[in-house]
Design a protein around this motif. Structure first.
Motif, PDB file in Angstrom:
ATOM      1  N   PRO A  84      -3.129   7.991  -4.716  1.00 47.12           N
ATOM      2  CA  PRO A  84      -3.713   7.892  -3.377  1.00 47.12           C
ATOM      3  C   PRO A  84      -5.233   7.838  -3.369  1.00 47.12           C
ATOM      4  O   PRO A  84      -5.830   7.524  -2.345  1.00 47.12           O
ATOM      5  CB  PRO A  84      -3.214   9.151  -2.675  1.00 47.12           C
ATOM      6  CG  PRO A  84      -2.908  10.097  -3.765  1.00 47.12           C
ATOM      7  CD  PRO A  84      -2.500   9.296  -4.948  1.00 47.12           C
ATOM      8  N   MET A 138       0.639   1.266  -4.086  1.00 50.04           N
ATOM      9  CA  MET A 138      -0.756   1.692  -4.217  1.00 50.04           C
ATOM     10  C   MET A 138      -0.906   3.190  -3.966  1.00 50.04           C
ATOM     11  O   MET A 138      -1.717   3.845  -4.604  1.00 50.04           O
ATOM     12  CB  MET A 138      -1.648   0.901  -3.265  1.00 50.04           C
ATOM     13  CG  MET A 138      -3.115   0.956  -3.663  1.00 50.04           C
ATOM     14  SD  MET A 138      -4.190   0.438  -2.369  1.00 50.04           S
ATOM     15  CE  MET A 138      -4.036  -1.300  -2.476  1.00 50.04           C
ATOM     16  N   SER A 139      -0.101   3.727  -3.045  1.00 50.23           N
ATOM     17  CA  SER A 139      -0.253   5.144  -2.719  1.00 50.23           C
ATOM     18  C   SER A 139       0.284   6.056  -3.819  1.00 50.23           C
ATOM     19  O   SER A 139       0.185   7.273  -3.714  1.00 50.23           O
ATOM     20  CB  SER A 139       0.423   5.462  -1.395  1.00 50.23           C
ATOM     21  OG  SER A 139       1.799   5.619  -1.559  1.00 50.23           O
ATOM     22  N   TRP A 195      -6.902   5.922  -5.464  1.00 54.92           N
ATOM     23  CA  TRP A 195      -7.264   4.587  -5.933  1.00 54.92           C
ATOM     24  C   TRP A 195      -6.940   3.564  -4.849  1.00 54.92           C
ATOM     25  O   TRP A 195      -5.915   3.668  -4.180  1.00 54.92           O
ATOM     26  CB  TRP A 195      -6.447   4.286  -7.189  1.00 54.92           C
ATOM     27  CG  TRP A 195      -6.707   2.957  -7.813  1.00 54.92           C
ATOM     28  CD1 TRP A 195      -7.753   2.647  -8.621  1.00 54.92           C
ATOM     29  CD2 TRP A 195      -5.916   1.776  -7.692  1.00 54.92           C
ATOM     30  NE1 TRP A 195      -7.659   1.339  -9.010  1.00 54.92           N
ATOM     31  CE2 TRP A 195      -6.548   0.776  -8.453  1.00 54.92           C
ATOM     32  CE3 TRP A 195      -4.742   1.457  -7.010  1.00 54.92           C
ATOM     33  CZ2 TRP A 195      -6.052  -0.511  -8.565  1.00 54.92           C
ATOM     34  CZ3 TRP A 195      -4.242   0.174  -7.116  1.00 54.92           C
ATOM     35  CH2 TRP A 195      -4.883  -0.801  -7.891  1.00 54.92           C
ATOM     36  N   SER A 196      -7.808   2.585  -4.660  1.00 57.70           N
ATOM     37  CA  SER A 196      -7.433   1.493  -3.754  1.00 57.70           C
ATOM     38  C   SER A 196      -8.110   0.205  -4.172  1.00 57.70           C
ATOM     39  O   SER A 196      -9.181   0.225  -4.776  1.00 57.70           O
ATOM     40  CB  SER A 196      -7.777   1.836  -2.302  1.00 57.70           C
ATOM     41  OG  SER A 196      -9.152   1.728  -2.095  1.00 57.70           O
ATOM     42  N   SER A 197      -7.451  -0.884  -3.866  1.00 61.97           N
ATOM     43  CA  SER A 197      -7.985  -2.203  -4.205  1.00 61.97           C
ATOM     44  C   SER A 197      -7.488  -3.194  -3.162  1.00 61.97           C
ATOM     45  O   SER A 197      -6.288  -3.288  -2.915  1.00 61.97           O
ATOM     46  CB  SER A 197      -7.504  -2.611  -5.596  1.00 61.97           C
ATOM     47  OG  SER A 197      -7.735  -3.985  -5.793  1.00 61.97           O
ATOM     48  N   THR A 198      -8.414  -3.924  -2.562  1.00 59.97           N
ATOM     49  CA  THR A 198      -8.011  -4.880  -1.517  1.00 59.97           C
ATOM     50  C   THR A 198      -7.231  -6.051  -2.088  1.00 59.97           C
ATOM     51  O   THR A 198      -6.524  -6.737  -1.381  1.00 59.97           O
ATOM     52  CB  THR A 198      -9.243  -5.440  -0.784  1.00 59.97           C
ATOM     53  OG1 THR A 198     -10.262  -5.697  -1.751  1.00 59.97           O
ATOM     54  CG2 THR A 198      -9.781  -4.474   0.240  1.00 59.97           C
ATOM     55  N   MET A 199      -7.389  -6.292  -3.384  1.00 59.42           N
ATOM     56  CA  MET A 199      -6.709  -7.417  -4.013  1.00 59.42           C
ATOM     57  C   MET A 199      -5.238  -7.111  -4.275  1.00 59.42           C
ATOM     58  O   MET A 199      -4.410  -8.019  -4.347  1.00 59.42           O
ATOM     59  CB  MET A 199      -7.413  -7.739  -5.338  1.00 59.42           C
ATOM     60  CG  MET A 199      -6.844  -8.871  -6.120  1.00 59.42           C
ATOM     61  SD  MET A 199      -7.162 -10.418  -5.333  1.00 59.42           S
ATOM     62  CE  MET A 199      -8.514 -11.010  -6.333  1.00 59.42           C
ATOM     63  N   PRO A 202      -2.416  -5.885  -2.782  1.00 61.36           N
ATOM     64  CA  PRO A 202      -1.272  -6.448  -2.048  1.00 61.36           C
ATOM     65  C   PRO A 202      -1.165  -7.963  -2.209  1.00 61.36           C
ATOM     66  O   PRO A 202      -0.056  -8.491  -2.367  1.00 61.36           O
ATOM     67  CB  PRO A 202      -1.546  -6.081  -0.593  1.00 61.36           C
ATOM     68  CG  PRO A 202      -2.492  -4.937  -0.654  1.00 61.36           C
ATOM     69  CD  PRO A 202      -3.328  -5.165  -1.863  1.00 61.36           C
ATOM     70  N   ALA A 203      -2.297  -8.652  -2.180  1.00 64.94           N
ATOM     71  CA  ALA A 203      -2.266 -10.108  -2.340  1.00 64.94           C
ATOM     72  C   ALA A 203      -1.766 -10.466  -3.733  1.00 64.94           C
ATOM     73  O   ALA A 203      -1.004 -11.429  -3.915  1.00 64.94           O
ATOM     74  CB  ALA A 203      -3.657 -10.685  -2.115  1.00 64.94           C
ATOM     75  N   ILE A 209     -14.127  -6.939 -11.477  1.00 69.16           N
ATOM     76  CA  ILE A 209     -14.886  -6.243 -10.442  1.00 69.16           C
ATOM     77  C   ILE A 209     -14.837  -4.737 -10.684  1.00 69.16           C
ATOM     78  O   ILE A 209     -15.852  -4.049 -10.599  1.00 69.16           O
ATOM     79  CB  ILE A 209     -14.348  -6.627  -9.047  1.00 69.16           C
ATOM     80  CG1 ILE A 209     -14.723  -8.076  -8.748  1.00 69.16           C
ATOM     81  CG2 ILE A 209     -14.890  -5.703  -7.969  1.00 69.16           C
ATOM     82  CD1 ILE A 209     -14.039  -8.663  -7.542  1.00 69.16           C
ATOM     83  N   MET A 210     -13.668  -4.231 -11.052  1.00 73.09           N
ATOM     84  CA  MET A 210     -13.563  -2.787 -11.272  1.00 73.09           C
ATOM     85  C   MET A 210     -14.268  -2.378 -12.555  1.00 73.09           C
ATOM     86  O   MET A 210     -14.939  -1.362 -12.612  1.00 73.09           O
ATOM     87  CB  MET A 210     -12.093  -2.390 -11.320  1.00 73.09           C
ATOM     88  CG  MET A 210     -11.471  -2.501  -9.960  1.00 73.09           C
ATOM     89  SD  MET A 210      -9.930  -1.641  -9.859  1.00 73.09           S
ATOM     90  CE  MET A 210      -9.725  -1.612  -8.086  1.00 73.09           C
ATOM     91  N   GLU A 260     -11.819   4.425  -9.502  1.00 75.50           N
ATOM     92  CA  GLU A 260     -11.218   3.098  -9.496  1.00 75.50           C
ATOM     93  C   GLU A 260     -10.804   2.662 -10.886  1.00 75.50           C
ATOM     94  O   GLU A 260      -9.704   2.165 -11.109  1.00 75.50           O
ATOM     95  CB  GLU A 260     -12.267   2.106  -8.996  1.00 75.50           C
ATOM     96  CG  GLU A 260     -11.934   1.525  -7.676  1.00 75.50           C
ATOM     97  CD  GLU A 260     -12.975   0.504  -7.304  1.00 75.50           C
ATOM     98  OE1 GLU A 260     -13.212   0.371  -6.114  1.00 75.50           O
ATOM     99  OE2 GLU A 260     -13.553  -0.150  -8.183  1.00 75.50           O
ATOM    100  N   VAL A 281       0.849  -1.193   0.000  1.00 76.62           N
ATOM    101  CA  VAL A 281       0.000   0.000   0.000  1.00 76.62           C
ATOM    102  C   VAL A 281       0.882   1.238   0.000  1.00 76.62           C
ATOM    103  O   VAL A 281       0.703   2.158  -0.791  1.00 76.62           O
ATOM    104  CB  VAL A 281      -0.947   0.008   1.225  1.00 76.62           C
ATOM    105  CG1 VAL A 281      -1.650   1.341   1.349  1.00 76.62           C
ATOM    106  CG2 VAL A 281      -1.963  -1.113   1.118  1.00 76.62           C
ATOM    107  N   GLN A 307      -9.727  -8.829 -10.118  1.00 73.48           N
ATOM    108  CA  GLN A 307      -9.638  -7.395  -9.847  1.00 73.48           C
ATOM    109  C   GLN A 307     -10.168  -6.591 -11.030  1.00 73.48           C
ATOM    110  O   GLN A 307     -10.940  -5.646 -10.862  1.00 73.48           O
ATOM    111  CB  GLN A 307      -8.195  -7.006  -9.543  1.00 73.48           C
ATOM    112  CG  GLN A 307      -8.037  -5.523  -9.295  1.00 73.48           C
ATOM    113  CD  GLN A 307      -6.620  -5.146  -8.915  1.00 73.48           C
ATOM    114  OE1 GLN A 307      -6.215  -5.257  -7.775  1.00 73.48           O
ATOM    115  NE2 GLN A 307      -5.858  -4.708  -9.895  1.00 73.48           N
TER     116      GLN A 307
END
Lengths: 363, 478
Positions: free
Chosen positions: A162, A158-159, A164-168, A170-171, A231-232, A240, A154, A228
């Motif tokens: 800043p 990801m930042s 935009w974010s997606s929980t997927m 990092p995985a 979904i987006m 997003e 993140v 990802q």
């Protein structure tokens, strides 16, 4: 000056992904006592040992968050006053970034050192208690690693956008790292299989297992990427979907995306489905090389477009500078990695399963 | 039943021969007196609840789905929660039968048969809900893209449609896979049953199996191929179920991590259900030699690992809803934690986040009572997870004017309890009429254990080799 930091960030993130991939597989190996990962354990250890080096090489990234207006991170300049950025200033600030940076590395280095040292002790003493300790400690390492690594990606990548974010994300980064590390390990293993002890230790089942693991990870990569994207794309929320829009709008990146689908998933997937690929080291090596190259392309596709101004294409100079930067850092990484690899015995001695396999042939 | 049992190394305990395994597994079916009071109680309770479900469905068809608690704004309620819950439970069966087969994990051999049965029955329960939710189940065929004069085609961009295909494929492949695995065992029942009616039924089901080597060769390749087909289904079915939520732009539903986190949750709930069934059944039918503590320990470990992934999902949801900086995302999380359904959220964290951590301790993993209790927490937790996701997001969307509160009716409860009854009824019916443990795979396992235990494999050629107490069986673990 901006360009220097951008290229540095791309290059560093790429090699960091590989290093963390090695670390992740190392923790996994000790947590589940994998049989297949025993023959590549030294590679994983050598990769993980680059963590201190990577910490030093990442200093420019830390420096860049203290540069305010000149920073590569837009939460410090252009998007500073965006309401969604203001709302999380408690997390996204230079001090937090720096402190967290050193905490992550402290954690990872501690975990890896403890596991590697224990394995080295057992190589000498053959004390089974070390192994039992690593089972539990390895499992805990996985948990701590997952959590810290999530925040690290993140912060670092990801930042860059800043809003935009997606929980997927990092995985996805972690799985990509593991795929990269395994591809590298497979290349090294297959190139050493002409002579002992790898000829015996990695023959048959082990090579097949590594091939299957590569197959699984390419599928996981495709699964995470597709999920990802789908979904987006379906929700179509402007903040997003711009992640994909900014990449699809540029023809060169569009083609690159297609190449990634074809050569990081489809071709390796089909190749690794065939049992022949997993039986012949030369074939497996070719597939692993393809995957590794595609991982570098993928990192470019993921990281570099964050820096591109809207509507602007991608020029050859940018590509060349980035590739050069990545290669320069790669030389340092690979040099340090290979000297680590050379300084240790090719195979660990502590595991009875490996000893048994080797003694069968010698007797 | 003692609470704690010792952890063993071998996958088959006691002194067993091919014949003793055969007798033990087949006797449950052939000797109808082997079923005791616990069986009758479970079967009867299941049967009664099934009747209750019949009544609820009858009333539902007559009055319409208005008898459920679903209403604006919460158009999805217990029906969809139960659907996701049941379909998730089925996943452990497919994982055990297909993925563990491909990974050559021999500890799957004694549990795969009834885990697969569990999959089929769970899917049967799950399928009812969306079907009835349509309101007009007799028009369900509209969901298929068939040529028609209504100029009507389904929306191929909708994951709800993908569900139709995903779940019908899943049900079909699982049923074929299960049936194929049964053929050699059913043939063995056919050969041993004295009752002419049984012999005829088993004979028909055995499809002419004679145990010829050509049969075995075809069987093995077909089985591996079906395992290969089933493997992507473990991921795809629940991923598509998660898309039902994730492709929307509703806070709390629109989460990119949903697909893997739903799959992990499915396997987690599924293993809890396998253990819930296995722990009492192995005691009632004295199958402790086959479903050993080693099996139970492995299942508990899988539950711990998948439970941790699920908990990672909760932490990500929490962190990223804050990190997004989006006011709607943040408010949704606030409502989840401290809103009218706050109790459900914290119960969920307790059940899925805190309680499974006890599985870190080997002592708990070998304590059957503790493990059984944890499994009940997990099942409840996974139900609550879907409840929290569905209800909170629907009753707290973007406009405060469209907020609401969801209350289930007795028909919601009746329907849920009814499917539990249907599941129990089918499961215990299955235990009585078909071999619950894969007979021939156990014999194959014994063959391999003896072969390895003696180092040269000569004992395997003996007509009735007895298994030495400490034959090595640990080679397959990783």
């Amino acid at each position: 000056m901006q360009l220097f930091f951008q290229v540095w960030l791309y290059a560093w993130v790429t090699w960091m992904t590989l290093t963390l991939g090695c670390a992740g597989l190392l923790y996994l190996h000790h947590a589940v006592r994998g049989k297949w990962s025993l023959v590549i354990l030294r590679t994983l250890e050598a990769g993980t040992k680059q963590l201190p080096l990577m910490m030093l090489l990442g200093i420019p990234v830390v420096v860049s968050v203290w540069m305010g207006e000149g920073s590569v991170y837009s939460w410090l300049n252009t998007l500073k006053t965006h309401p969604q950025v203001v709302a999380k200033v408690a997390y996204l600030n230079p001090m937090g970034f720096t402190v967290r940076y050193f905490i992550y590395f402290a954690i990872w280095i501690f975990l890896a050192t403890r596991l590697t040292k224990s394995a080295a002790r057992q190589d000498k003493s053959f004390d089974v208690r070390e192994q039992t300790m690593r089972l539990t400690f390895g499992a805990w390492s996985m948990v701590i690693f997952m959590l810290s690594m999530t925040l690290a990606w993140v912060d670092w990548v990801m930042s860059l956008d800043p809003v935009w974010s997606s929980t997927m994300f990092p995985a996805w980064f972690m799985m990509g790292g593991c795929l990269m590390a395994l591809a590298l390990a497979a290349i090294i293993l297959t190139s050493r299989m002409k002579s002992e002890p790898f000829k015996t230790a990695a023959s048959g089942e082990v090579l097949k297992d590594i091939g299957n693991m590569l197959l699984t990870l390419t599928m996981v990569w495709a699964y995470f990427s597709l999920s990802q994207f789908l979904i987006m794309w379906s929700a179509n929320i402007p903040t997003e979907v711009k992640y994909y829009q900014s990449r699809f709008d540029i023809p060169a990146l569009n083609i690159m995306g297609g190449v990634l689908i074809a050569f990081q998933w489809l071709v390796p997937f089909l190749a690794l489905l065939a049992p022949r690929t997993k039986r012949q080291p030369e074939l497996l090596q070719k597939v692993a090389i393809l995957i590794l190259i595609m991982r570098f392309v993928d990192m470019f596709w993921t990281v570099v477009p964050f820096f591109m101004a809207k509507g602007k294409g991608i020029d050859t100079t940018t590509v060349l500078v980035n590739v050069a930067g990545m290669a320069a850092l790669g030389v340092v990484w690979l040099w340090s990695f290979s000297s680590d690899l050379r300084n240790h015995s090719p195979l660990p001695k502590h595991d009875a399963r490996l000893e048994e396999a080797l003694s069968h042939v010698q007797s | 039943m003692s609470a704690r049992e010792k952890l063993n190394d071998d996958l088959i305990l006691g002194k067993h021969t091919y014949r003793s395994i055969n007798d033990k597994v087949n006797n449950v079916v052939l000797n109808q007196n082997s079923h005791t009071i616990p069986w009758a109680v479970c079967f009867m309770v299941g049967f009664m609840l099934l009747q209750l479900m019949g009544l609820v469905i009858l009333w539902l068809l007559y009055r319409g789905i208005g008898i459920w608690g679903v209403n604006n704004p919460s158009m999805w309620g217990w029906d969809i929660i139960n659907f996701v819950w049941w379909i998730g439970i089925g996943h452990a069966g497919t994982l055990i039968s297909a993925i563990l087969l491909l990974l050559k994990q021999s500890w799957r051999n004694s549990i795969n048969r009834f885990a697969e049965a569990m999959t089929l029955f769970a899917v049967a329960c799950a399928g009812l809900f969306p079907l009835l939710h349509t309101g007009r189940p007799y028009m369900a065929y509209w969901m298929f893209p068939y040529p028609n004069v209504l100029a009507m085609t389904p929306n191929f961009r909708s994951p709800l449609l993908w569900d139709v295909f995903a779940i019908s494929t899943y049900a079909t492949v699982s049923a074929v896979f299960w049936f194929l695995g049964l053929i050699p065992d059913v043939a063995s029942l056919r050969d041993r049953s004295k009752n002419p009616i049984f012999r005829t039924i088993f004979g028909a089901l055995a499809m002419g199996w004679r145990g010829a080597s050509s049969h075995w060769q075809r069987y093995e390749s077909a089985y591996i191929m079906l395992a290969g087909l089933s493997t992507p289904l473990v991921l795809s079915v629940h991923s598509i179920v998660s898309f039902d939520f994730a492709v929307s732009n509703l806070p709390g539903w629109h989460v990119t991590l949903f697909p893997p986190y739903f799959v992990a949750g499915a396997v987690y709930a599924g293993f809890a259900m396998v253990l819930t069934l296995a722990i009492p059944v192995r005691a009632w039918y004295n199958m402790k030699d086959f479903i050993t503590m080693r099996h139970i320990d492995w299942m508990a470990k899988v539950m711990l690992a998948t439970g941790l992934i699920v908990f990672y999902g909760y932490l990500c949801e929490g962190f990223f809803s804050w990190y997004s900086g989006n006011v709607f995302e943040r408010d949704m999380m606030r409502f989840r934690m401290f809103g009218p359904y706050g109790w459900a959220y914290w119960m969920l964290i307790l059940c899925n986040g805190v309680v499974p951590q006890f599985l870190w301790f080997p002592k708990i993993r070998t304590n059957l009572v503790a493990l059984f209790v944890i499994c009940q927490f997990v099942s409840l937790g996974m139900w609550l997870e879907r409840f929290v996701i569905i209800t909170v997001s629907l009753t707290r969307d973007f406009l405060p004017s469209s907020w609401g509160y969801f209350t289930p009716t007795i028909y919601d409860i009746g329907m849920f309890v009814g499917t539990v009854g249907q599941f129990t009824f089918l499961m215990f019916g299955f235990l009585r009429v078909l071999p619950m443990i894969n007979n021939f795979e156990m014999k194959e396992l014994l063959y391999r254990m003896i072969g390895r235990g003696h180092g040269h494999g000569h004992a395997a050629h003996a007509p009735e080799p007895a298994l030495a107490g400490h034959a090595a069986g640990d080679g397959e673990e990783h």
